[in-house]
Design an enzyme around this catalytic site. Structure first.
Site, PDB file in Angstrom:
ATOM      1  N   ARG A 115      58.048  13.598 101.902  1.00 13.92           N
ATOM      2  CA  ARG A 115      57.728  14.986 102.181  1.00 13.92           C
ATOM      3  C   ARG A 115      58.387  15.889 101.143  1.00 13.92           C
ATOM      4  O   ARG A 115      59.415  15.549 100.581  1.00 13.92           O
ATOM      5  CB  ARG A 115      58.219  15.377 103.580  1.00 13.92           C
ATOM      6  CG  ARG A 115      57.364  14.793 104.711  1.00 13.92           C
ATOM      7  CD  ARG A 115      57.836  15.274 106.075  1.00 13.92           C
ATOM      8  NE  ARG A 115      59.145  14.767 106.390  1.00 13.92           N
ATOM      9  CZ  ARG A 115      60.263  15.460 106.341  1.00 13.92           C
ATOM     10  NH1 ARG A 115      60.232  16.755 106.031  1.00 13.92           N
ATOM     11  NH2 ARG A 115      61.429  14.923 106.622  1.00 13.92           N
ATOM     12  N   TYR A 171      50.917  11.711 100.327  1.00  8.83           N
ATOM     13  CA  TYR A 171      51.903  10.922 101.054  1.00  8.83           C
ATOM     14  C   TYR A 171      52.145  11.342 102.502  1.00  8.83           C
ATOM     15  O   TYR A 171      52.325  12.523 102.792  1.00  8.83           O
ATOM     16  CB  TYR A 171      53.248  10.951 100.311  1.00  8.83           C
ATOM     17  CG  TYR A 171      54.119   9.798 100.732  1.00  8.83           C
ATOM     18  CD1 TYR A 171      53.907   8.534 100.198  1.00  8.83           C
ATOM     19  CD2 TYR A 171      55.083   9.940 101.716  1.00  8.83           C
ATOM     20  CE1 TYR A 171      54.654   7.451 100.614  1.00  8.83           C
ATOM     21  CE2 TYR A 171      55.831   8.867 102.136  1.00  8.83           C
ATOM     22  CZ  TYR A 171      55.618   7.628 101.585  1.00  8.83           C
ATOM     23  OH  TYR A 171      56.361   6.556 102.007  1.00  8.83           O
ATOM     24  N   LYS A 178      53.501  15.655 111.152  1.00  6.93           N
ATOM     25  CA  LYS A 178      54.510  16.717 111.117  1.00  6.93           C
ATOM     26  C   LYS A 178      53.873  18.107 111.151  1.00  6.93           C
ATOM     27  O   LYS A 178      54.385  19.021 111.800  1.00  6.93           O
ATOM     28  CB  LYS A 178      55.372  16.580 109.865  1.00  6.93           C
ATOM     29  CG  LYS A 178      56.006  15.223 109.688  1.00  6.93           C
ATOM     30  CD  LYS A 178      56.885  14.846 110.847  1.00  6.93           C
ATOM     31  CE  LYS A 178      57.624  13.553 110.517  1.00  6.93           C
ATOM     32  NZ  LYS A 178      58.526  13.135 111.572  1.00  6.93           N
ATOM     33  N   HIS A 186      60.775  16.450 117.591  1.00  6.09           N
ATOM     34  CA  HIS A 186      60.924  15.285 116.698  1.00  6.09           C
ATOM     35  C   HIS A 186      61.801  14.253 117.407  1.00  6.09           C
ATOM     36  O   HIS A 186      62.990  14.136 117.125  1.00  6.09           O
ATOM     37  CB  HIS A 186      61.574  15.779 115.396  1.00  6.09           C
ATOM     38  CG  HIS A 186      61.574  14.783 114.275  1.00  6.09           C
ATOM     39  ND1 HIS A 186      62.444  14.877 113.214  1.00  6.09           N
ATOM     40  CD2 HIS A 186      60.812  13.696 114.023  1.00  6.09           C
ATOM     41  CE1 HIS A 186      62.219  13.888 112.354  1.00  6.09           C
ATOM     42  NE2 HIS A 186      61.240  13.153 112.830  1.00  6.09           N
ATOM     43  N   SER A 214      65.158  12.640 110.192  1.00  7.62           N
ATOM     44  CA  SER A 214      64.447  11.602 109.447  1.00  7.62           C
ATOM     45  C   SER A 214      65.439  10.558 108.941  1.00  7.62           C
ATOM     46  O   SER A 214      66.528  10.903 108.475  1.00  7.62           O
ATOM     47  CB  SER A 214      63.719  12.222 108.249  1.00  7.62           C
ATOM     48  OG  SER A 214      62.819  13.206 108.701  1.00  7.62           O
ATOM     49  N   CYS A 253      67.302   8.507 110.535  1.00 10.14           N
ATOM     50  CA  CYS A 253      68.556   8.407 111.281  1.00 10.14           C
ATOM     51  C   CYS A 253      68.442   7.528 112.526  1.00 10.14           C
ATOM     52  O   CYS A 253      69.291   7.596 113.414  1.00 10.14           O
ATOM     53  CB  CYS A 253      69.071   9.788 111.653  1.00 10.14           C
ATOM     54  SG  CYS A 253      69.715  10.709 110.242  1.00 10.14           S
ATOM     55  N   ASP A 276      58.635   8.830 117.173  1.00  9.44           N
ATOM     56  CA  ASP A 276      58.851   9.957 116.261  1.00  9.44           C
ATOM     57  C   ASP A 276      58.635  11.331 116.886  1.00  9.44           C
ATOM     58  O   ASP A 276      59.331  12.269 116.536  1.00  9.44           O
ATOM     59  CB  ASP A 276      57.941   9.809 115.035  1.00  9.44           C
ATOM     60  CG  ASP A 276      58.408  10.633 113.830  1.00  9.44           C
ATOM     61  OD1 ASP A 276      59.604  10.570 113.498  1.00  9.44           O
ATOM     62  OD2 ASP A 276      57.578  11.339 113.229  1.00  9.44           O
ATOM     63  N   ARG A 314      57.128   2.818 103.466  1.00  8.10           N
ATOM     64  CA  ARG A 314      56.760   2.915 104.882  1.00  8.10           C
ATOM     65  C   ARG A 314      55.735   1.865 105.281  1.00  8.10           C
ATOM     66  O   ARG A 314      54.975   1.377 104.458  1.00  8.10           O
ATOM     67  CB  ARG A 314      56.156   4.303 105.163  1.00  8.10           C
ATOM     68  CG  ARG A 314      57.099   5.476 104.920  1.00  8.10           C
ATOM     69  CD  ARG A 314      57.758   5.941 106.193  1.00  8.10           C
ATOM     70  NE  ARG A 314      58.863   6.863 105.935  1.00  8.10           N
ATOM     71  CZ  ARG A 314      59.560   7.461 106.903  1.00  8.10           C
ATOM     72  NH1 ARG A 314      59.262   7.252 108.170  1.00  8.10           N
ATOM     73  NH2 ARG A 314      60.551   8.257 106.609  1.00  8.10           N
TER      74      ARG A 314
HETATM   75  P1  GTP Z   1      61.828   8.736 110.295  1.00  9.32           P
HETATM   76  O1  GTP Z   1      60.669   7.829 110.412  1.00  9.32           O
HETATM   77  O2  GTP Z   1      62.066   9.202 108.894  1.00  9.32           O
HETATM   78  O3  GTP Z   1      61.759   9.894 111.234  1.00  9.32           O
HETATM   79  O4  GTP Z   1      63.180   7.865 110.578  1.00  9.32           O
HETATM   80  P2  GTP Z   1      63.806   7.247 111.920  1.00  9.32           P
HETATM   81  O5  GTP Z   1      64.640   8.288 112.599  1.00  9.32           O
HETATM   82  O6  GTP Z   1      62.764   6.592 112.743  1.00  9.32           O
HETATM   83  O7  GTP Z   1      64.838   6.166 111.328  1.00  9.32           O
HETATM   84  P3  GTP Z   1      64.769   4.565 111.349  1.00  9.32           P
HETATM   85  O8  GTP Z   1      64.857   3.999 112.738  1.00  9.32           O
HETATM   86  O9  GTP Z   1      63.640   4.137 110.521  1.00  9.32           O
HETATM   87  O10 GTP Z   1      66.141   4.210 110.615  1.00  9.32           O
HETATM   88  C1  GTP Z   1      66.458   4.681 109.341  1.00  9.32           C
HETATM   89  C2  GTP Z   1      67.621   3.928 108.756  1.00  9.32           C
HETATM   90  O11 GTP Z   1      68.769   3.984 109.634  1.00  9.32           O
HETATM   91  C3  GTP Z   1      67.345   2.445 108.549  1.00  9.32           C
HETATM   92  O12 GTP Z   1      67.851   2.064 107.282  1.00  9.32           O
HETATM   93  C4  GTP Z   1      68.114   1.761 109.636  1.00  9.32           C
HETATM   94  O13 GTP Z   1      68.515   0.475 109.248  1.00  9.32           O
HETATM   95  C5  GTP Z   1      69.301   2.692 109.866  1.00  9.32           C
HETATM   96  N1  GTP Z   1      69.791   2.623 111.265  1.00  9.32           N
HETATM   97  C6  GTP Z   1      69.050   2.741 112.390  1.00  9.32           C
HETATM   98  N2  GTP Z   1      69.802   2.595 113.507  1.00  9.32           N
HETATM   99  C7  GTP Z   1      71.070   2.384 113.073  1.00  9.32           C
HETATM  100  C8  GTP Z   1      72.310   2.164 113.753  1.00  9.32           C
HETATM  101  O14 GTP Z   1      72.419   2.140 114.987  1.00  9.32           O
HETATM  102  N3  GTP Z   1      73.417   1.999 112.968  1.00  9.32           N
HETATM  103  C9  GTP Z   1      73.351   2.028 111.611  1.00  9.32           C
HETATM  104  N4  GTP Z   1      74.480   1.860 110.922  1.00  9.32           N
HETATM  105  N5  GTP Z   1      72.187   2.227 110.930  1.00  9.32           N
HETATM  106  C10 GTP Z   1      71.063   2.406 111.653  1.00  9.32           C
HETATM  107  C1  SPV Z   2      60.035  11.877 108.654  1.00  6.56           C
HETATM  108  O1  SPV Z   2      60.324  12.198 107.497  1.00  6.56           O
HETATM  109  O2  SPV Z   2      60.663  12.342 109.647  1.00  6.56           O
HETATM  110  C2  SPV Z   2      58.946  10.907 108.905  1.00  6.56           C
HETATM  111  C3  SPV Z   2      58.131  10.455 107.751  1.00  6.56           C
HETATM  112  O3  SPV Z   2      58.717  10.536 110.031  1.00  6.56           O
HETATM  113  S1  SPV Z   2      56.817  11.539 107.367  1.00  6.56           S
HETATM  114  O4  SPV Z   2      55.711  11.293 108.275  1.00  6.56           O
HETATM  115  O5  SPV Z   2      56.402  11.252 105.983  1.00  6.56           O
HETATM  116  O6  SPV Z   2      57.254  12.893 107.499  1.00  6.56           O
HETATM  117 MN    MN Z   3      60.219  11.398 111.581  1.00 12.40          MN
END
Ligand code: GTP
Ligand code: SPV
Ligand code: MN
Length: 601
Positions: free
Chosen positions: A73, A215, A224, A244, A266, A268, A291, A383
């Site tokens: 983004r 993207y 979003k 979110h 994002s 996290c 999400d 992704r």
């Molecule tokens: P978006 O799709 O961008 O909104 O991200 P998301 O919030 O769904 O994050 P996602 O679950 O994909 O995790 C992002 C990163 O955080 C990855 O590299 C994970 O490995 C890491 N991660 C997730 N949960 C944990 C946790 O409990 N501990 C740690 N140390 N890392 C974590």
């Molecule tokens: C985020 O950035 O929080 C995502 C990926 O979930 S995107 O759909 O590209 O915004």
């Molecule tokens: Mn997201």
């Protein structure tokens, strides 16, 4: 175009108007069928835009590589074009809507030359649900069409649902790369420079104009742009919440279950938490969404959540059988991969996939890659796009049009110090206060002065609020005022990301986070104990089940400590951040901050 004659006159006229402006070679209305999806995929394979993966390893899967400049983004090119700057507020980029339209119409003029203009009718939420909303995306990107088919419900059935005068959000998208007669297309067309990209929301008109990027969050406009930025405005006006957040169902050994939402910024941990495999025996997590959560009041006065999406657009790097086995199983088939590595046997690979790096692969930029080449095989924001129904732990009720009643809301970001593992709010307003101060340390600042500084990201919505951030927080507070507080979800501030002096995570995270969820559910059920501290209700020593977990007592004490000195510094930083809101800082939040300061001193 003469053949186009939809019974929904407004839709028909809008399609004709856009075609007149963008001047595509032809117009195609998507029916949403599997056949259509397969045909577009095949055409993209033929043109070199898509790589089919080995059907023995990843049946029905394809790989795309974006242009290296078009990988995420673009927040500085994202605009909230409300009538006044005041309505967009201090945290959004604002351009006068008339001015922005003039600029963008110039860009859109002839921008689809040599391309097909696809019309994608889509529903956010199950078709026909009273909570769902309809959009129509016009795009010149077949990549967008196939992704939208996974991420939302698309096609003829949505047009039928619209009838002759149903309401829909107008979503216009172009990659911004017209083709001259005979010009060969590139594999990932997009606008050549960043200042030609625009991700524009027109909140009053409930309209989205996106230009120049192909993207994810820039181009799949249901996600979003609609389900958060435009829906947030609709939610404010109509008295609900568009957030979110992941949505999960947690079932204990006694068979009782609760639904929990979680707002993490994002990257996290939303997808990971939503699909996690609890490490504590007898507990089970099932996924409702990973999400976005739309929450509305039910007749019983409780908040009910639906997942408006139909698929997962998840971060690939770091996803492994150890960290997220359910995501790994979900993406075994019928999945679109973007910007991951391609192995010589036609499979995918990325950093943190949990298998050794192969001796050779093709990296996300299409170059030869070896483990010692010093580059990433996958882009860090690579992704996968996968259908939600393929998730082995998808909750049976994930498409229930009524939604699921929410008992708790988690908030939190990546904080290596100060913020404990878990901290329960004292009441609704205090919970909104916690949501308003959450955030993450800046880790990748170009300006070194900023490293370690906290970027506050209220409810993980900073990039997604369609209106003034102060009004947004006031909306959360107002929800409390007009509700029976006892029926509202309880808010918990969590932090999986504390680090020790060596820079290592103290808390193991992932499936071990179930231990924190268990404590939260026990609190909600009235069985768990807590200690009231100046910052909130926290687990005392022994209140979190750490049986079978190899963690030292001193680490647990560190994770659950209220570090007074650090919190006093935190308060100064919050005060600084609260200045952003000007006179739109809700007084309830100023009061919570003052109370916290007194309690700590
Ligand atoms: P978006 O799709 O961008 O909104 O991200 P998301 O919030 O769904 O994050 P996602 O679950 O994909 O995790 C992002 C990163 O955080 C990855 O590299 C994970 O490995 C890491 N991660 C997730 N949960 C944990 C946790 O409990 N501990 C740690 N140390 N890392 C974590
Ligand atoms: C985020 O950035 O929080 C995502 C990926 O979930 S995107 O759909 O590209 O915004
Ligand atoms: Mn997201």
């Amino acid at each position: 175009m003469a053949e186009l004659n939809l019974k929904h006159k407004e839709l028909d006229a809008w399609i004709k108007e856009i075609a007149g402006m963008c001047k595509p070679e032809s117009v195609y209305i998507c029916d949403g069928s599997q056949h259509e999806y397969d045909r577009f995929m095949w055409e993209m394979v033929e043109s070199g835009a898509a790589v089919p993966l080995n059907p023995e390893k990843r049946p029905g899967c394809y790989l795309f590589r974006s242009h290296p400049s078009d990988v995420a983004r673009v927040e500085n090119r994202t605009f909230i074009a409300s009538k006044t700057k005041e309505e967009a507020g201090p945290t959004n980029n604002w351009i006068d809507p008339d001015e922005l339209k003039t600029t963008m119409k110039n860009l859109y003029n002839g921008c689809m030359k040599g391309r097909i203009m696809y019309v994608i009718p889509f529903s956010m939420g199950p078709i026909g649900s009273p909570i769902s909303k309809i959009g129509v995306e016009i795009t010149d990107s077949p990549y967008v069409v196939v992704n939208m088919r996974i991420m939302t419900r698309i096609g003829t059935k949505v047009i039928d649902e619209l009838g002759e005068n149903g309401e829909f959000v107008k979503c216009l998208h172009s990659v911004g790369k017209p083709l001259a007669p005979g010009e060969k297309d590139v594999s990932w067309p997009c606008a050549p420079s960043i200042d030609q990209k625009y991700i524009s929301q027109f909140p009053e008109e409930r309209m989205i104009w996106s230009y120049g990027s192909g993207y994810g969050g820039n181009a799949l406009l249901g996600k979003k742009c609609f389900a958060l930025r435009i829906a947030a405005v609709q939610a404010r006006d109509e008295g609900w919440l568009a957030e979110h957040m992941l949505i999960l169902k947690l079932t204990g050994p006694d068979g009782n279950f609760k639904y929990v939402c979680g707002a993490f910024p994002s990257a996290c941990g939303k997808t990971n938490l939503a699909m996690m495999e609890p490490t504590i025996p007898g507990w089970k997590v099932e996924t409702v969404g990973d999400d976005i959560s739309w929450m509305k009041f039910g007749k019983d006065g409780r908040l009910y959540a639906i997942n408006p999406e139909a698929g997962f657009f998840g971060v690939a790097p770091g996803t492994s059988m150890q960290s997220n086995p359910n995501a790994m199983k979900t993406i075994q088939k019928n999945t679109i991969f973007t910007n991951v590595g391609l192995t010589d046997d036609g499979d995918v690979w990325w950093e943190g996939i949990g298998t050794p790096a192969p001796d050779h692969l093709i990296d996300w930029e299409g170059n030869d890659w070896t483990p010692d080449c010093g580059r990433n095989a996958a882009h860090p924001n690579a992704r996968f796009t996968a259908p939600a129904y393929q998730c082995p732990v998808i909750a049976p009720e994930w498409e229930d049009p009524a939604g699921v009643p929410v008992s708790a809301i988690l908030v939190g970001g990546r904080r290596k110090t100060t913020i404990p593992l878990v901290n329960g709010s004292l009441n609704w307003n205090h919970g909104i206060f916690l949501g308003s101060i959450m955030g993450s340390e800046i880790t990748t600042a170009a300006i070194t002065d900023n490293v370690g500084q906290v970027r506050r990201d209220p409810f993980a919505m900073l990039p997604f609020m369609g209106y003034h951030a102060g009004d947004y927080l006031q909306h959360w507070l107002n929800i409390g005022k007009k509700s029976d507080m006892s029926k509202l979800p309880r808010i918990y501030y969590v932090n999986w990301f504390r680090k020790n002096a060596e820079g290592k995570f103290i808390w193991p995270g992932y499936g071990e986070n179930s231990r924190v969820l268990k404590w939260i559910v026990e609190r909600i059920s009235g069985t768990g104990s807590a200690v009231t501290t100046p910052i909130g209700n926290m687990p005392g020593i022994g209140d979190i089940d750490i049986s079978g977990l190899d963690i030292s007592e001193s680490d647990m004490a560190e994770l659950l400590k209220v570090d007074k000195e650090a919190w006093l510094l935190e308060i100064e930083s919050i005060k600084e951040n609260y200045k952003t809101y000007g006179d739109k800082l809700p007084k309830e939040l100023a009061e919570e901050l003052a109370k916290l300061e007194i309690a700590l001193k």
